[in-house]
Design a protein around this motif. Sequence first.
Motif, PDB file in Angstrom:
ATOM      1  N   ILE A  29     -13.855 -42.300  -7.121  1.00 40.64           N
ATOM      2  CA  ILE A  29     -14.695 -41.321  -8.135  1.00 40.64           C
ATOM      3  C   ILE A  29     -16.163 -42.145  -8.464  1.00 40.64           C
ATOM      4  O   ILE A  29     -17.195 -41.319  -8.667  1.00 40.64           O
ATOM      5  CB  ILE A  29     -14.010 -41.159  -9.479  1.00 40.64           C
ATOM      6  N   ALA A  32     -18.068 -41.322  -5.264  1.00 39.40           N
ATOM      7  CA  ALA A  32     -18.362 -39.882  -5.195  1.00 39.40           C
ATOM      8  C   ALA A  32     -19.120 -39.368  -6.616  1.00 39.40           C
ATOM      9  O   ALA A  32     -19.593 -38.079  -6.638  1.00 39.40           O
ATOM     10  CB  ALA A  32     -17.249 -38.950  -4.884  1.00 39.40           C
ATOM     11  N   TRP A  33     -19.399 -40.224  -7.460  1.00 36.72           N
ATOM     12  CA  TRP A  33     -20.116 -39.517  -8.715  1.00 36.72           C
ATOM     13  C   TRP A  33     -21.397 -38.782  -8.464  1.00 36.72           C
ATOM     14  O   TRP A  33     -21.609 -37.653  -9.240  1.00 36.72           O
ATOM     15  CB  TRP A  33     -19.784 -40.669  -9.981  1.00 36.72           C
ATOM     16  N   GLU A  35     -22.564 -37.246  -6.207  1.00 31.12           N
ATOM     17  CA  GLU A  35     -22.263 -36.082  -5.459  1.00 31.12           C
ATOM     18  C   GLU A  35     -21.724 -34.810  -6.316  1.00 31.12           C
ATOM     19  O   GLU A  35     -21.972 -33.869  -6.297  1.00 31.12           O
ATOM     20  CB  GLU A  35     -21.189 -36.173  -4.169  1.00 31.12           C
ATOM     21  N   ILE A  36     -20.610 -35.604  -7.171  1.00 33.35           N
ATOM     22  CA  ILE A  36     -19.917 -34.608  -8.209  1.00 33.35           C
ATOM     23  C   ILE A  36     -20.970 -34.019  -9.342  1.00 33.35           C
ATOM     24  O   ILE A  36     -21.174 -32.776  -9.420  1.00 33.35           O
ATOM     25  CB  ILE A  36     -18.812 -35.470  -9.003  1.00 33.35           C
ATOM     26  N   VAL A  88     -19.466 -30.040 -15.253  1.00 32.93           N
ATOM     27  CA  VAL A  88     -18.924 -31.301 -14.670  1.00 32.93           C
ATOM     28  C   VAL A  88     -17.568 -31.184 -14.500  1.00 32.93           C
ATOM     29  O   VAL A  88     -16.938 -31.850 -13.468  1.00 32.93           O
ATOM     30  CB  VAL A  88     -19.346 -32.441 -15.369  1.00 32.93           C
ATOM     31  N   ARG A  91     -16.589 -29.305 -11.595  1.00 37.67           N
ATOM     32  CA  ARG A  91     -17.148 -29.956 -10.302  1.00 37.67           C
ATOM     33  C   ARG A  91     -16.000 -31.020  -9.954  1.00 37.67           C
ATOM     34  O   ARG A  91     -15.559 -31.364  -8.725  1.00 37.67           O
ATOM     35  CB  ARG A  91     -18.336 -30.446 -10.107  1.00 37.67           C
ATOM     36  N   ILE A  92     -15.635 -31.929 -10.930  1.00 33.99           N
ATOM     37  CA  ILE A  92     -14.760 -33.057 -10.628  1.00 33.99           C
ATOM     38  C   ILE A  92     -13.182 -32.417 -10.492  1.00 33.99           C
ATOM     39  O   ILE A  92     -12.602 -32.928  -9.234  1.00 33.99           O
ATOM     40  CB  ILE A  92     -14.393 -33.975 -11.921  1.00 33.99           C
ATOM     41  N   HIS A  95     -13.733 -31.203  -6.622  1.00 34.59           N
ATOM     42  CA  HIS A  95     -13.863 -32.355  -5.840  1.00 34.59           C
ATOM     43  C   HIS A  95     -12.349 -32.707  -5.326  1.00 34.59           C
ATOM     44  O   HIS A  95     -12.032 -33.217  -4.315  1.00 34.59           O
ATOM     45  CB  HIS A  95     -14.506 -33.622  -6.553  1.00 34.59           C
ATOM     46  N   TYR A  96     -11.404 -33.035  -6.515  1.00 41.74           N
ATOM     47  CA  TYR A  96     -10.147 -33.520  -6.295  1.00 41.74           C
ATOM     48  C   TYR A  96      -8.963 -32.347  -5.938  1.00 41.74           C
ATOM     49  O   TYR A  96      -7.752 -32.890  -5.554  1.00 41.74           O
ATOM     50  CB  TYR A  96      -9.569 -34.397  -7.603  1.00 41.74           C
TER      51      TYR A  96
END
Length: 162
Positions: A29, A32-33, A35-36, A88, A91-92, A95-96
Amino acid sequence: MARVKPLAELIEACIGPAFAAQGFASTDILAAWPEIVGERLGRVCQPVKLEWPRRKRTEADGPTESGTLVVRVEGAFALELQHLVPVVIQRINAHYGWACVGRIVMKQGRVHSGQRRAPVSTIDPARRGEVALAVSRIEEDGLRDALDRLGIAVVASAAARR
């Protein structure tokens, strides 16, 4: 002969337990923060810990409730992040691939970027040209730029030692 291990495997083994203590399943995380959340927000905020709700004893291994992500944010950008919290979170979770974060709690504080400001040093233009020529054949932009910065740093540090 020992197999060459990617740096990510070694880092995970070293700092993985510290991240687990803060509720993170892996170190990815932080990597990748930007990018997120985007480059701009990535410079002014960073995840601190992920708090998971306590499970009741009667719960079976059903769907896990979403956690609360604690984010440290520079004071001036707290209001902006507050307005962008739904984006946000989306997006998180995208991402996961699952709804791991349901809420974000902000804590104001100084955000450490982890990057040191290198002293500005001048290098010989001929040496700079050699580095540029060496990386010019690399097609991937990100890799080429990273190797270019590395080459310049190596040439500059060699010049500083002389």
